[in-house]
Design a protein around this motif. Structure first.
Motif, mmCIF file in Angstrom:
data_model
loop_
_atom_site.group_PDB
_atom_site.id
_atom_site.type_symbol
_atom_site.label_atom_id
_atom_site.label_comp_id
_atom_site.label_asym_id
_atom_site.label_seq_id
_atom_site.Cartn_x
_atom_site.Cartn_y
_atom_site.Cartn_z
ATOM 1 N N SER A 48 22.832 46.923 41.688
ATOM 2 C CA SER A 48 22.763 45.510 42.055
ATOM 3 C C SER A 48 23.468 45.310 43.394
ATOM 4 O O SER A 48 24.595 44.814 43.455
ATOM 5 C CB SER A 48 23.394 44.640 40.965
ATOM 6 O OG SER A 48 23.188 43.274 41.226
ATOM 7 N N VAL A 49 22.796 45.703 44.459
ATOM 8 C CA VAL A 49 23.392 45.675 45.801
ATOM 9 C C VAL A 49 22.946 44.423 46.538
ATOM 10 O O VAL A 49 21.762 44.086 46.561
ATOM 11 C CB VAL A 49 22.993 46.943 46.596
ATOM 12 C CG1 VAL A 49 23.509 46.866 48.023
ATOM 13 C CG2 VAL A 49 23.527 48.192 45.901
ATOM 14 N N GLY A 50 23.906 43.738 47.138
ATOM 15 C CA GLY A 50 23.594 42.529 47.888
ATOM 16 C C GLY A 50 23.878 41.276 47.078
ATOM 17 O O GLY A 50 24.617 41.307 46.086
ATOM 18 N N ASN A 51 23.286 40.189 47.480
ATOM 19 C CA ASN A 51 23.517 38.894 46.829
ATOM 20 C C ASN A 51 22.655 38.797 45.567
ATOM 21 O O ASN A 51 21.621 38.123 45.544
ATOM 22 C CB ASN A 51 23.183 37.767 47.808
ATOM 23 C CG ASN A 51 23.538 36.398 47.247
ATOM 24 O OD1 ASN A 51 24.337 36.274 46.315
ATOM 25 N ND2 ASN A 51 22.924 35.364 47.798
ATOM 26 N N ARG A 52 23.098 39.468 44.513
ATOM 27 C CA ARG A 52 22.279 39.604 43.308
ATOM 28 C C ARG A 52 23.001 39.133 42.042
ATOM 29 O O ARG A 52 22.525 39.367 40.936
ATOM 30 C CB ARG A 52 21.884 41.074 43.126
ATOM 31 C CG ARG A 52 21.252 41.728 44.336
ATOM 32 C CD ARG A 52 19.808 41.356 44.493
ATOM 33 N NE ARG A 52 18.988 41.945 43.452
ATOM 34 C CZ ARG A 52 17.676 41.751 43.351
ATOM 35 N NH1 ARG A 52 17.055 40.977 44.223
ATOM 36 N NH2 ARG A 52 16.979 42.321 42.385
ATOM 37 N N ALA A 53 24.115 38.473 42.203
ATOM 38 C CA ALA A 53 24.892 38.046 41.037
ATOM 39 C C ALA A 53 24.120 37.080 40.150
ATOM 40 O O ALA A 53 24.377 37.002 38.943
ATOM 41 C CB ALA A 53 26.212 37.418 41.482
ATOM 42 N N HIS A 54 23.167 36.344 40.724
ATOM 43 C CA HIS A 54 22.376 35.412 39.916
ATOM 44 C C HIS A 54 21.559 36.160 38.867
ATOM 45 O O HIS A 54 21.143 35.571 37.863
ATOM 46 C CB HIS A 54 21.446 34.592 40.812
ATOM 47 C CG HIS A 54 20.426 35.391 41.549
ATOM 48 N ND1 HIS A 54 20.749 36.241 42.594
ATOM 49 C CD2 HIS A 54 19.082 35.483 41.397
ATOM 50 C CE1 HIS A 54 19.644 36.808 43.054
ATOM 51 N NE2 HIS A 54 18.625 36.367 42.346
ATOM 52 N N LEU A 55 21.341 37.474 39.082
ATOM 53 C CA LEU A 55 20.645 38.302 38.101
ATOM 54 C C LEU A 55 21.627 39.116 37.257
ATOM 55 O O LEU A 55 21.584 39.076 36.027
ATOM 56 C CB LEU A 55 19.677 39.248 38.817
ATOM 57 C CG LEU A 55 18.481 38.604 39.503
ATOM 58 C CD1 LEU A 55 17.775 39.595 40.406
ATOM 59 C CD2 LEU A 55 17.510 38.052 38.472
ATOM 60 N N SER A 56 22.517 39.842 37.918
ATOM 61 C CA SER A 56 23.401 40.760 37.188
ATOM 62 C C SER A 56 24.372 40.038 36.268
ATOM 63 O O SER A 56 24.849 40.617 35.283
ATOM 64 C CB SER A 56 24.161 41.659 38.166
ATOM 65 O OG SER A 56 24.967 40.899 39.039
ATOM 66 N N THR A 57 24.653 38.771 36.549
ATOM 67 C CA THR A 57 25.506 37.986 35.650
ATOM 68 C C THR A 57 24.898 37.920 34.252
ATOM 69 O O THR A 57 25.618 37.871 33.246
ATOM 70 C CB THR A 57 25.694 36.558 36.202
ATOM 71 O OG1 THR A 57 26.401 36.640 37.442
ATOM 72 C CG2 THR A 57 26.457 35.675 35.235
ATOM 73 N N TYR A 58 23.578 37.940 34.173
ATOM 74 C CA TYR A 58 22.874 37.892 32.895
ATOM 75 C C TYR A 58 22.514 39.285 32.379
ATOM 76 O O TYR A 58 22.557 39.528 31.173
ATOM 77 C CB TYR A 58 21.595 37.059 33.036
ATOM 78 C CG TYR A 58 21.856 35.596 33.272
ATOM 79 C CD1 TYR A 58 22.089 34.730 32.205
ATOM 80 C CD2 TYR A 58 21.889 35.081 34.558
ATOM 81 C CE1 TYR A 58 22.346 33.384 32.421
ATOM 82 C CE2 TYR A 58 22.137 33.731 34.784
ATOM 83 C CZ TYR A 58 22.369 32.896 33.717
ATOM 84 O OH TYR A 58 22.629 31.567 33.927
ATOM 85 N N ASP A 62 20.291 55.206 54.521
ATOM 86 C CA ASP A 62 19.624 54.801 55.762
ATOM 87 C C ASP A 62 18.245 54.225 55.449
ATOM 88 O O ASP A 62 17.337 54.280 56.266
ATOM 89 C CB ASP A 62 19.498 55.984 56.720
ATOM 90 C CG ASP A 62 18.749 57.165 56.115
ATOM 91 O OD1 ASP A 62 18.400 57.105 54.909
ATOM 92 O OD2 ASP A 62 18.506 58.147 56.841
ATOM 93 N N LYS A 63 18.122 53.689 54.226
ATOM 94 C CA LYS A 63 16.842 53.180 53.743
ATOM 95 C C LYS A 63 17.061 51.847 53.048
ATOM 96 O O LYS A 63 18.184 51.348 53.002
ATOM 97 C CB LYS A 63 16.215 54.187 52.760
ATOM 98 C CG LYS A 63 15.967 55.578 53.350
ATOM 99 C CD LYS A 63 15.534 56.549 52.269
ATOM 100 C CE LYS A 63 15.222 57.917 52.854
ATOM 101 N NZ LYS A 63 16.424 58.552 53.445
ATOM 102 N N SER A 64 16.007 51.306 52.489
ATOM 103 C CA SER A 64 16.096 50.072 51.717
ATOM 104 C C SER A 64 17.075 50.238 50.552
ATOM 105 O O SER A 64 17.222 51.344 50.000
ATOM 106 C CB SER A 64 14.706 49.723 51.176
ATOM 107 O OG SER A 64 14.794 48.843 50.079
ATOM 108 N N PRO A 65 17.764 49.162 50.135
ATOM 109 C CA PRO A 65 18.663 49.239 48.976
ATOM 110 C C PRO A 65 17.983 49.763 47.714
ATOM 111 O O PRO A 65 18.664 50.271 46.811
ATOM 112 C CB PRO A 65 19.123 47.788 48.794
ATOM 113 C CG PRO A 65 19.042 47.206 50.163
ATOM 114 C CD PRO A 65 17.837 47.840 50.798
ATOM 115 N N HIS A 66 16.646 49.657 47.622
ATOM 116 C CA HIS A 66 15.930 50.179 46.453
ATOM 117 C C HIS A 66 16.220 51.666 46.244
ATOM 118 O O HIS A 66 16.179 52.168 45.115
ATOM 119 C CB HIS A 66 14.417 49.996 46.626
ATOM 120 C CG HIS A 66 13.981 48.567 46.647
ATOM 121 N ND1 HIS A 66 14.075 47.772 47.760
ATOM 122 C CD2 HIS A 66 13.444 47.784 45.678
ATOM 123 C CE1 HIS A 66 13.613 46.567 47.488
ATOM 124 N NE2 HIS A 66 13.224 46.541 46.235
#
Length: 244
Positions: free
Chosen positions: A16-26, A53-57
């Motif tokens: 859960s990298v980046g501004n993803r707390a709206h998901l990982s909180t659940y 050196d790539k997308s966070p995916h």
């Protein structure tokens, strides 16, 4: 080695990298509770792999480098909501990587990819980690339509390249669909398609209303699923109430 001792060497990692707390909180608390029930370790990764050196995916393909030393790895996207009551993971053959079918199966042209796998839920043992790394270093799968050498593989970022590597090496194991049910995509794939989903607010609202009906097919599929992958599903709190 007993099942419990193997489980103690198993880690469930959510990326859960980046501004993803709206998901990982659940989603992460559910993963953590499920892991504890089956004697797995659990870990939430919120920072990029140091040399990314790539997308966070692509972090998921190197999660074992961030958390080394485990016998088995369960690697989960942060928009996949797992049931706490889900069973223990199935036995994936040593040296193989377990993935579920993607909800979209009609867009892959590459002949060696027999079915398109989704990478939102991954199970592997330590002897197959080199396959994840190969896909990581290969980067985004490159294809050219109609040139006779490479054909498209459905899926963004890490998905196409991991499918390519696993099918070329014959090291993919198909998991039960219930571990990674792409509810929204399944709905529009069986229905009026992506363009209608994207362009019609009424069509989207109808989907969520259907989930409120106890005997709707869409609700029943979510109830059967161990993990609901909320790709394009904007309301994790809503899914948390339906998927119990």
């Amino acid at each position: 080695m007993t099942a419990k001792s193997i489980n103690n060497q198993t880690v469930a990692i959510m990326i859960s990298v980046g501004n993803r707390a709206h998901l990982s909180t659940y989603t992460y608390p559910r993963l953590e509770q499920w892991a504890r029930k089956h004697h797995y370790k659990s870990l939430l990764i919120t920072d990029n792999y140091p040399f990314l050196d790539k997308s966070p995916h692509f972090n998921k393909l190197m999660a074992h480098r961030i958390a080394p030393g485990y016998k088995r790895y369960i690697i989960v996207d942060d928009d996949l909501m797992l049931k706490v009551s889900a069973p223990a993971i199935p036995n994936v053959p040593c040296g193989y990587i377990g993935l579920c079918k993607d909800a979209i199966q009609c867009n892959t042209e590459a002949a060696h990819v027999k079915w398109t796998a989704n990478t939102g839920f991954i199970i592997t043992d330590d002897s197959a980690l080199y396959l994840l790394e190969e896909a990581y270093y290969n980067g985004v799968y490159k294809f050219n339509f109609g040139d006779g050498t490479k054909k498209s593989i459905w899926g963004p970022q890490d998905q196409g390249t991991l499918n390519d590597v696993l099918f070329k090496n014959d090291k993919i194991y198909q998991l039960d669909w219930r571990w990674n049910y792409q509810s929204v995509i399944d709905y529009y794939a069986r229905g009026k398609g992506w363009l209608t989903w994207k362009g019609s607010r009424f069509y989207r609202v109808c989907y969520y209303l259907l989930l409120l009906l106890p005997f709707s097919k869409n609700r029943q599929l979510i109830k059967k699923a161990y993990g609901v992958h909320m790709t394009m599903g904007l309301y994790p709190r809503f899914f948390a109430k339906v998927h119990r």
